[in-house]
Enzyme design. Structure first.
Site, PDB file in Angstrom:
ATOM      1  N   THR A  48     -13.481 -11.990  -1.974  1.00  0.00           N
ATOM      2  CA  THR A  48     -13.461 -11.039  -3.084  1.00  0.00           C
ATOM      3  C   THR A  48     -14.038 -11.656  -4.346  1.00  0.00           C
ATOM      4  OG1 THR A  48     -11.441 -10.089  -2.161  1.00  0.00           O
ATOM      5  CG2 THR A  48     -11.980  -9.514  -4.425  1.00  0.00           C
ATOM      6  N   TYR A 111     -10.381   1.237   3.064  1.00  0.00           N
ATOM      7  CA  TYR A 111     -10.906   2.605   3.016  1.00  0.00           C
ATOM      8  C   TYR A 111     -10.544   3.405   4.259  1.00  0.00           C
ATOM      9  CZ  TYR A 111     -13.705   6.707   2.141  1.00  0.00           C
ATOM     10  OH  TYR A 111     -14.088   8.004   1.955  1.00  0.00           O
ATOM     11  N   TYR A 137      -5.648 -12.056   5.745  1.00  0.00           N
ATOM     12  CA  TYR A 137      -5.658 -11.884   4.288  1.00  0.00           C
ATOM     13  C   TYR A 137      -5.051 -10.527   3.967  1.00  0.00           C
ATOM     14  CZ  TYR A 137      -7.735 -11.555  -0.449  1.00  0.00           C
ATOM     15  OH  TYR A 137      -7.947 -11.397  -1.803  1.00  0.00           O
ATOM     16  N   ARG A 142      -5.863  -4.113  -3.222  1.00  0.00           N
ATOM     17  CA  ARG A 142      -7.296  -3.822  -3.099  1.00  0.00           C
ATOM     18  C   ARG A 142      -7.615  -2.966  -1.877  1.00  0.00           C
ATOM     19  NH1 ARG A 142     -11.358  -6.600  -6.144  1.00  0.00           N
ATOM     20  NH2 ARG A 142     -10.452  -8.132  -7.551  1.00  0.00           N
ATOM     21  N   LYS A 165      -3.127 -15.536   4.064  1.00  0.00           N
ATOM     22  CA  LYS A 165      -3.271 -15.544   2.614  1.00  0.00           C
ATOM     23  C   LYS A 165      -2.478 -14.349   2.100  1.00  0.00           C
ATOM     24  CE  LYS A 165      -6.493 -15.023  -1.242  1.00  0.00           C
ATOM     25  NZ  LYS A 165      -7.915 -14.801  -1.655  1.00  0.00           N
ATOM     26  N   ILE A 208      -4.922 -20.137  -2.394  1.00  0.00           N
ATOM     27  CA  ILE A 208      -6.352 -19.816  -2.382  1.00  0.00           C
ATOM     28  C   ILE A 208      -6.629 -19.184  -3.732  1.00  0.00           C
ATOM     29  CG2 ILE A 208      -8.167 -18.444  -1.301  1.00  0.00           C
ATOM     30  CD1 ILE A 208      -6.776 -18.895   1.378  1.00  0.00           C
TER      31      ILE A 208
END
Length: 298
Positions: A48, A111, A137, A142, A165, A208
């Site tokens: 990202t 999405y 992740y 997001r 993560k 991270i």
């Protein structure tokens, strides 16, 4: 069970430097050298923070290959290969293995989203496409969905899936994952700079990081102090909070790229729909960096 620990401490989610809307590979290589010299323990490419949604396939491939070649085995290179298409994720993952990446990081599909059963199948198919260790992740802020703890527990038994993560931002979630995976060799990294101290005190193996693009060494010192049960670790971490807060004044990576550009790693450019900070805020962010480097914040 899998006993792989890819790294401990600070992994840096690298920015992608631009010059006139093209990737500035010379600046990218300089930034890699800066991070390794300043004790970064791993580099994450095409995540990202690297603006991967606006990079085309060729740009992503060249960035990853450049990183692997520049690092030359000094620290692990972790390739962000996750997408909202399992087929595309597998293609990216196979390429990462071909060019010598050390591990993969797979974001939850976005999405189109998924059911938890679909998530499980997606991650397993991607994990089985190479022999590389995989870090899941989870960043629901997001992607619009989360990996439920029970799904993480199920995935943690897969031989190639070695960690998570965790950018959920809820330490109760972290606690639950730690409890559910305690019988697996499964590692947790925070994906939120601001909760690193508490996260690692709970048993997380590192961070991270976004602000690690600037201060990886200082963050690594905090991590090592936590592992040594040094009571001064909290004070060490508090001294870094002005920098952490500065990279959170707008959507990542808008603020941190103001800092990386100030250090000479590319122009202050982002790709739409991201736009640079307005002048007053830009000055505040860069001044925070300057004050930190000069020692007036510590």
């Amino acid at each position: 069970m899998n006993d792989t620990i890819i790294f401990e401490g600070i992994g840096v989610a690298m920015t992608t430097p631009f010059a006139d809307d093209t990737v500035d590979h010379a600046a990218f290589r300089r930034h890699i050298e800066y991070l390794i010299e300043n004790n970064a323990q791993a580099l994450i490419i095409n995540g990202t923070t690297g603006e991967s949604p606006t990079l085309d396939g060729e740009e992503m491939r060249v960035l990853l290959k450049t990183a692997v070649e520049t690092v030359s085995g000094r620290v692990p290179v972790i390739a962000g290969t996750g997408t909202n298409s399992t087929r595309t994720t597998i293609e990216h993952s196979k390429y990462a293995a071909e060019v010598g990446a050390d591990a993969l990081m797979l974001i939850t599909p976005y999405y189109n989203k998924s059911s938890q059963r679909g998530l499980y199948e997606h991650f397993v198919k991607a994990a089985e496409s190479t022999d590389l260790p995989v870090i899941l992740y989870n960043v629901p802020g997001r992607t619009g969905m989360t990996i439920e703890p029970e799904t993480v527990e199920k995935l943690s038994s897969h031989q190639n899936i070695v960690g998570l993560k965790d950018a959920v931002g809820d330490l109760e979630y972290t606690k639950t994952i730690l409890e559910l995976t305690r019988d697996q060799d499964f590692i947790l990294y925070s994906g939120n700079d601001d909760n690193m101290h508490e996260f690692c005190k709970m048993g997380g193996k590192g961070l991270i990081s976004v602000v690690g693009n600037i201060i990886p060494g200082e963050l690594q010192e905090v991590y090592e102090s936590i592992q040594q049960n040094d009571p001064a670790s909290h004070e060490q971490f508090d001294k870094l909070m002005p920098m952490i807060e500065a990279v959170q004044v707008d959507v990542n990576p808008i603020p941190v790229k103001a800092m990386t550009s100030a250090l000479g790693f590319g122009n202050y450019e982002l790709r739409l729909p991201l736009v640079p900070l307005e002048s007053e805020m830009h000055k505040k962010v860069v001044d925070t960096l300057k004050d930190f480097k000069e020692g007036s914040l510590v």
